[in-house]
Design a protein around this motif. Structure first.
Motif, PDB file in Angstrom:
ATOM      1  N   HIS A  53      -0.556  -2.254  43.268  1.00  0.00           N
ATOM      2  CA  HIS A  53      -0.881  -3.713  42.839  1.00  0.00           C
ATOM      3  C   HIS A  53      -2.728  -3.352  42.030  1.00  0.00           C
ATOM      4  CE1 HIS A  53       1.276  -4.863  46.433  1.00  0.00           C
ATOM      5  NE2 HIS A  53       0.875  -3.754  46.755  1.00  0.00           N
ATOM      6  N   ASN A  54      -2.812  -3.928  41.044  1.00  0.00           N
ATOM      7  CA  ASN A  54      -4.142  -4.094  40.449  1.00  0.00           C
ATOM      8  C   ASN A  54      -4.914  -3.830  41.142  1.00  0.00           C
ATOM      9  OD1 ASN A  54      -6.349  -4.671  38.454  1.00  0.00           O
ATOM     10  ND2 ASN A  54      -4.603  -5.644  37.023  1.00  0.00           N
ATOM     11  N   LEU A  55      -6.129  -2.989  41.509  1.00  0.00           N
ATOM     12  CA  LEU A  55      -7.344  -3.601  42.557  1.00  0.00           C
ATOM     13  C   LEU A  55      -8.190  -4.120  42.615  1.00  0.00           C
ATOM     14  CD1 LEU A  55      -8.329  -1.491  44.695  1.00  0.00           C
ATOM     15  CD2 LEU A  55      -9.436  -0.417  42.953  1.00  0.00           C
ATOM     16  N   SER A 233     -23.698   8.717  38.699  1.00  0.00           N
ATOM     17  CA  SER A 233     -22.993   8.650  37.880  1.00  0.00           C
ATOM     18  C   SER A 233     -22.318   9.845  37.456  1.00  0.00           C
ATOM     19  CB  SER A 233     -23.549   8.048  36.795  1.00  0.00           C
ATOM     20  OG  SER A 233     -24.329   8.508  36.129  1.00  0.00           O
ATOM     21  N   SER A 234     -22.096  10.995  37.336  1.00  0.00           N
ATOM     22  CA  SER A 234     -21.542  11.311  36.505  1.00  0.00           C
ATOM     23  C   SER A 234     -20.180  12.774  37.513  1.00  0.00           C
ATOM     24  CB  SER A 234     -22.269  12.514  34.963  1.00  0.00           C
ATOM     25  OG  SER A 234     -22.859  13.146  36.748  1.00  0.00           O
ATOM     26  N   LYS A 235     -20.545  12.065  38.349  1.00  0.00           N
ATOM     27  CA  LYS A 235     -19.705  12.982  39.755  1.00  0.00           C
ATOM     28  C   LYS A 235     -18.189  12.410  40.003  1.00  0.00           C
ATOM     29  CE  LYS A 235     -22.618  16.044  41.289  1.00  0.00           C
ATOM     30  NZ  LYS A 235     -22.673  17.009  40.762  1.00  0.00           N
ATOM     31  N   GLY A 236     -18.153  11.268  39.262  1.00  0.00           N
ATOM     32  CA  GLY A 236     -16.838  10.877  39.973  1.00  0.00           C
ATOM     33  C   GLY A 236     -15.240  11.452  39.118  1.00  0.00           C
ATOM     34  N   ALA A 237     -15.894  11.335  38.236  1.00  0.00           N
ATOM     35  CA  ALA A 237     -14.690  12.163  37.243  1.00  0.00           C
ATOM     36  C   ALA A 237     -13.849  14.012  37.776  1.00  0.00           C
ATOM     37  CB  ALA A 237     -14.639  12.607  35.720  1.00  0.00           C
ATOM     38  N   MET A 256      -9.169   4.897  41.098  1.00  0.00           N
ATOM     39  CA  MET A 256     -10.539   6.140  41.915  1.00  0.00           C
ATOM     40  C   MET A 256     -12.102   5.794  41.198  1.00  0.00           C
ATOM     41  SD  MET A 256      -8.856   8.949  43.658  1.00  0.00           S
ATOM     42  CE  MET A 256      -7.548   9.631  42.348  1.00  0.00           C
ATOM     43  N   LEU A 257     -11.906   6.020  40.049  1.00  0.00           N
ATOM     44  CA  LEU A 257     -13.023   5.315  39.020  1.00  0.00           C
ATOM     45  C   LEU A 257     -13.614   4.466  38.739  1.00  0.00           C
ATOM     46  CD1 LEU A 257     -11.758   7.522  35.900  1.00  0.00           C
ATOM     47  CD2 LEU A 257     -13.791   8.776  37.109  1.00  0.00           C
ATOM     48  N   THR A 258     -12.802   3.423  38.765  1.00  0.00           N
ATOM     49  CA  THR A 258     -13.332   1.859  39.299  1.00  0.00           C
ATOM     50  C   THR A 258     -13.748   2.049  40.872  1.00  0.00           C
ATOM     51  OG1 THR A 258     -11.775   0.891  38.107  1.00  0.00           O
ATOM     52  CG2 THR A 258     -12.149  -0.232  38.881  1.00  0.00           C
ATOM     53  N   LEU A 259     -13.207   2.858  41.838  1.00  0.00           N
ATOM     54  CA  LEU A 259     -14.106   2.724  42.567  1.00  0.00           C
ATOM     55  C   LEU A 259     -15.589   3.363  43.163  1.00  0.00           C
ATOM     56  CD1 LEU A 259     -10.788   3.199  45.355  1.00  0.00           C
ATOM     57  CD2 LEU A 259     -12.092   1.031  45.104  1.00  0.00           C
ATOM     58  N   PHE A 266     -20.424  -2.601  46.872  1.00  0.00           N
ATOM     59  CA  PHE A 266     -20.331  -2.668  48.157  1.00  0.00           C
ATOM     60  C   PHE A 266     -21.439  -2.134  49.382  1.00  0.00           C
ATOM     61  CE2 PHE A 266     -15.991   0.050  46.278  1.00  0.00           C
ATOM     62  CZ  PHE A 266     -14.911  -1.661  46.352  1.00  0.00           C
ATOM     63  N   LYS A 267     -22.584  -1.670  47.939  1.00  0.00           N
ATOM     64  CA  LYS A 267     -23.739  -1.396  48.775  1.00  0.00           C
ATOM     65  C   LYS A 267     -24.002  -2.579  49.474  1.00  0.00           C
ATOM     66  CE  LYS A 267     -28.223   0.547  48.222  1.00  0.00           C
ATOM     67  NZ  LYS A 267     -29.652   1.501  47.254  1.00  0.00           N
ATOM     68  N   ARG A 268     -23.907  -3.934  48.784  1.00  0.00           N
ATOM     69  CA  ARG A 268     -24.444  -4.851  49.445  1.00  0.00           C
ATOM     70  C   ARG A 268     -23.174  -5.358  50.433  1.00  0.00           C
ATOM     71  NH1 ARG A 268     -24.723  -6.022  43.656  1.00  0.00           N
ATOM     72  NH2 ARG A 268     -23.209  -6.949  44.008  1.00  0.00           N
ATOM     73  N   TYR A 269     -21.926  -5.122  50.589  1.00  0.00           N
ATOM     74  CA  TYR A 269     -21.750  -5.539  51.947  1.00  0.00           C
ATOM     75  C   TYR A 269     -21.547  -4.784  53.458  1.00  0.00           C
ATOM     76  CZ  TYR A 269     -17.895  -6.742  48.423  1.00  0.00           C
ATOM     77  OH  TYR A 269     -17.275  -7.260  47.007  1.00  0.00           O
ATOM     78  N   ARG A 270     -20.952  -5.705  54.353  1.00  0.00           N
ATOM     79  CA  ARG A 270     -21.503  -5.291  55.993  1.00  0.00           C
ATOM     80  C   ARG A 270     -20.843  -4.454  56.089  1.00  0.00           C
ATOM     81  NH1 ARG A 270     -20.138  -8.920  59.650  1.00  0.00           N
ATOM     82  NH2 ARG A 270     -19.636 -10.175  58.367  1.00  0.00           N
ATOM     83  N   VAL A 271     -20.430  -3.945  56.774  1.00  0.00           N
ATOM     84  CA  VAL A 271     -20.095  -2.791  57.270  1.00  0.00           C
ATOM     85  C   VAL A 271     -19.486  -2.743  57.965  1.00  0.00           C
ATOM     86  CG1 VAL A 271     -19.311  -0.240  58.131  1.00  0.00           C
ATOM     87  CG2 VAL A 271     -20.526  -0.863  55.339  1.00  0.00           C
TER      88      VAL A 271
END
Length: 276
Positions: A53-55, A233-237, A256-259, A266-271
């Protein structure tokens, strides 16, 4: 000597009885055949494992995270799931739900190798990612869009690449590390390496599997918080590269890089943290 013939009414009754038995057997075999056909074709391997699916275009995305009870030496071979967690990200309501599935949950296994009921952790044993995903989908009546399966080594590497992570420990206890040695934990905010976080997430002897699920959620939440900090910011890859041989997923590298890049959103999302 002539064989004695049954009266006409008895012959009719016998014919009706035999015909009914044959019809019943045919119907029973047909029903069983239809059930088997439906079961095999409701198995979601092709849809979940191979399709994608298109994330970025989905208002709601569901993920199944699976931690395997093995190390890299076994190369993600047949084993059990040490932990299973469903993550539901709802971009409309700005919520992220973490739902742990208890490993001893007795469910129907949806696999082409096994037909019956077992503990949910054994679904992976009977058919790998596909069987585990299909079993969770049927159990929760919830489609799974993406899955990520990782072993102990991958879990440790991921945290060491971004870590250490800060986990809020709820009590003092002594657990076991990756090599089976005692690992002490004290209540309060603890800085954890990958191996220490694994020991914390796997502990289940001090209470029960439900609390174990909460500990796994705490580690995942700590990882999300760590990713939101500056300088990562450079850790994803690097994380994606290091996990290449220690995980399986239907997420592409781009996903995964998009996430990773969406972490501040996501920081603003309620968990919400849930368990059965």
């Amino acid at each position: 000597m002539r064989r004695r013939q049954l009266p006409k009414w008895q012959r009719k009754r016998l014919i009706v009885l035999v015909t009914s038995c044959i019809t019943f057997m045919l119907v029973a075999f047909t029903i069983q055949g239809i059930r088997l056909f439906d079961m095999l074709h409701s198995f979601h391997e092709s849809r979940v494992i191979k399709s994608h699916h298109n994330l970025t275009q989905q208002p709601v995305s569901t993920f199944l995270l699976m931690g395997l009870d093995n190390s890299g030496k076994r190369k993600l071979s047949t084993t059990r799931t040490d932990g299973m967690m469903v993550v539901i990200v709802n971009h409309k309501t700005k919520t992220m739900a973490l739902c742990s599935l208890l490993r001893d949950t007795f469910v129907k296994i949806h696999s082409q190798q096994y037909h019956g009921y077992q503990r949910i952790e054994s679904a992976y044993t009977y058919g790998g990612d596909a069987a585990a995903i299909a079993t969770v989908e049927h159990y929760l009546n919830l489609p799974i869009d993406y899955y990520l399966t990782v072993n102990w080594d991958g879990f440790i590497r991921a945290i060491d690449d971004i870590g250490p992570v800060e986990v809020n420990v709820d009590r003092d206890f002594i657990g076991q590390d990756y090599w089976g040695k005692p690992e002490k934990f004290k209540a309060g905010l603890q800085s954890m390496s990958g191996a220490r976080a694994l020991a914390y997430a796997r502990e289940r002897h001090i209470d029960n599997d439900q609390h174990r699920g909460f500990r796994q959620q705490a580690v995942c939440y700590a990882m999300v918080k760590r990713l939101n900090q500056e300088g990562l910011s450079s850790k994803g890859a690097k994380v994606v590269g290091d996990l290449k041989d220690q995980m399986r997923t239907n997420l592409t590298n781009h996903d995964m890089l998009t996430l990773f890049k969406s972490r501040k959103t996501f920081k603003r999302y309620r968990v919400k943290r849930l368990t059965f």
